[in-house]
Design a protein around this motif. Structure first.
Motif, mmCIF file in Angstrom:
data_model
loop_
_atom_site.group_PDB
_atom_site.id
_atom_site.type_symbol
_atom_site.label_atom_id
_atom_site.label_comp_id
_atom_site.label_asym_id
_atom_site.label_seq_id
_atom_site.Cartn_x
_atom_site.Cartn_y
_atom_site.Cartn_z
ATOM 1 N N LYS A 1 0.306 -0.943 0.233
ATOM 2 C CA LYS A 1 -0.482 -0.401 -0.042
ATOM 3 C C LYS A 1 0.565 1.120 0.111
ATOM 4 N N SER B 1 -0.401 -4.890 -7.905
ATOM 5 C CA SER B 1 -0.918 -6.232 -7.129
ATOM 6 C C SER B 1 -1.692 -4.835 -5.556
ATOM 7 N N GLU B 2 -3.002 -4.250 -5.597
ATOM 8 C CA GLU B 2 -3.466 -3.312 -5.175
ATOM 9 C C GLU B 2 -4.415 -3.364 -3.753
ATOM 10 N N ALA B 3 -4.166 -3.253 -3.265
ATOM 11 C CA ALA B 3 -6.037 -2.920 -1.863
ATOM 12 C C ALA B 3 -6.569 -1.838 -2.170
ATOM 13 N N TYR B 4 -6.992 -2.211 -2.050
ATOM 14 C CA TYR B 4 -8.970 -0.490 -2.156
ATOM 15 C C TYR B 4 -9.810 -0.851 -0.865
ATOM 16 N N GLU C 1 -12.516 -5.133 1.491
ATOM 17 C CA GLU C 1 -11.222 -4.555 1.141
ATOM 18 C C GLU C 1 -11.428 -5.633 -0.614
ATOM 19 N N THR D 1 -9.398 -6.107 -3.714
ATOM 20 C CA THR D 1 -8.011 -6.954 -3.515
ATOM 21 C C THR D 1 -7.485 -7.046 -5.668
ATOM 22 N N LYS E 1 -4.858 -7.755 -8.127
ATOM 23 C CA LYS E 1 -3.517 -8.920 -8.623
ATOM 24 C C LYS E 1 -2.751 -8.779 -9.607
ATOM 25 N N THR F 1 -13.542 -9.616 -4.572
ATOM 26 C CA THR F 1 -13.962 -8.368 -3.509
ATOM 27 C C THR F 1 -15.245 -8.718 -3.130
#
Ligand SMILES: [Zn+2]
Ligand SMILES: [Zn+2]
Length: 175
Positions: free
Chosen positions: A2, A22-25, A42, A44, A46, A64
């Motif tokens: 993050k 590679s993200e998480a919101y 979250e 995610t 990838k 999600t």
């Protein structure tokens, strides 16, 4: 991973190398443009982005959980979203050039990007909206709300009579 900085997939960078994503919101971070659901938990993503000719190809896996109201009883329904994506984004500038060219049917879902690239947030937001089912129903046998008193008929049996439909044959049927 993050960083807090929105991920931008830039063509300039893609010309040098593939970009690993590679993200998480967290909920409330993404703007679903007034959609009738909420992100629970979250989101995610990838995957990776690369340049294929002049197109940006984004591949990866998105996961999600959403919550949306049941179409019949308005109760909250949890919708798990798991989606593999393989997307192509064509530069907007090419439309003008290709105006005369017929678009073949399998190209209809090609998206476009403007300027220097695309924001990953825009990509995942669009994919989540597309993943939501057209009809959201809590159970196949959901009885819905009473049209007269509004009671949730899954929870209580109200004494209302269904308003009788006036049809030209109703007087015949009652005889
Ligand atoms: Zn329901
Ligand atoms: Zn009722």
């Amino acid at each position: 991973m993050k960083t807090g900085i929105p991920v931008f997939i830039s063509v300039e960078e893609l010309q040098l190398h593939r970009i690993l994503l590679s993200e998480a919101y967290a909920p409330e971070v993404l703007d679903y443009h007034g959609a009738d659901f909420r992100q629970r938990g979250e989101l995610t993503f990838k995957g990776s982005a690369e340049l294929v000719g002049s197109e940006i190809r984004v591949r990866g896996h998105l996961a999600t959980r959403l919550e949306a109201p049941c179409d019949r009883c308005l109760g909250a329904v949890e919708i798990p979203i798991e989606r593999d994506v393989d997307l192509f984004y064509r530069p907007m500038q090419e439309i003008a050039r290709e105006e005369e060219v017929e678009i073949s049917p399998d190209e209809l879902d090609v998206s476009f990007y403007e300027g220097d690239g695309i924001a990953l947030a825009d990509v995942v937001t669009e994919q989540v909206i597309l993943a939501v089912p057209m009809k959201v129903i809590c159970h196949a046998d959901c009885k819905g709300l009473c049209p007269v008193c509004g009671a949730n008929r899954n929870l209580e049996a109200c004494a209302c009579q269904e308003p009788r439909r006036e049809s030209p044959f109703s007087s015949l049927l009652e005889r």
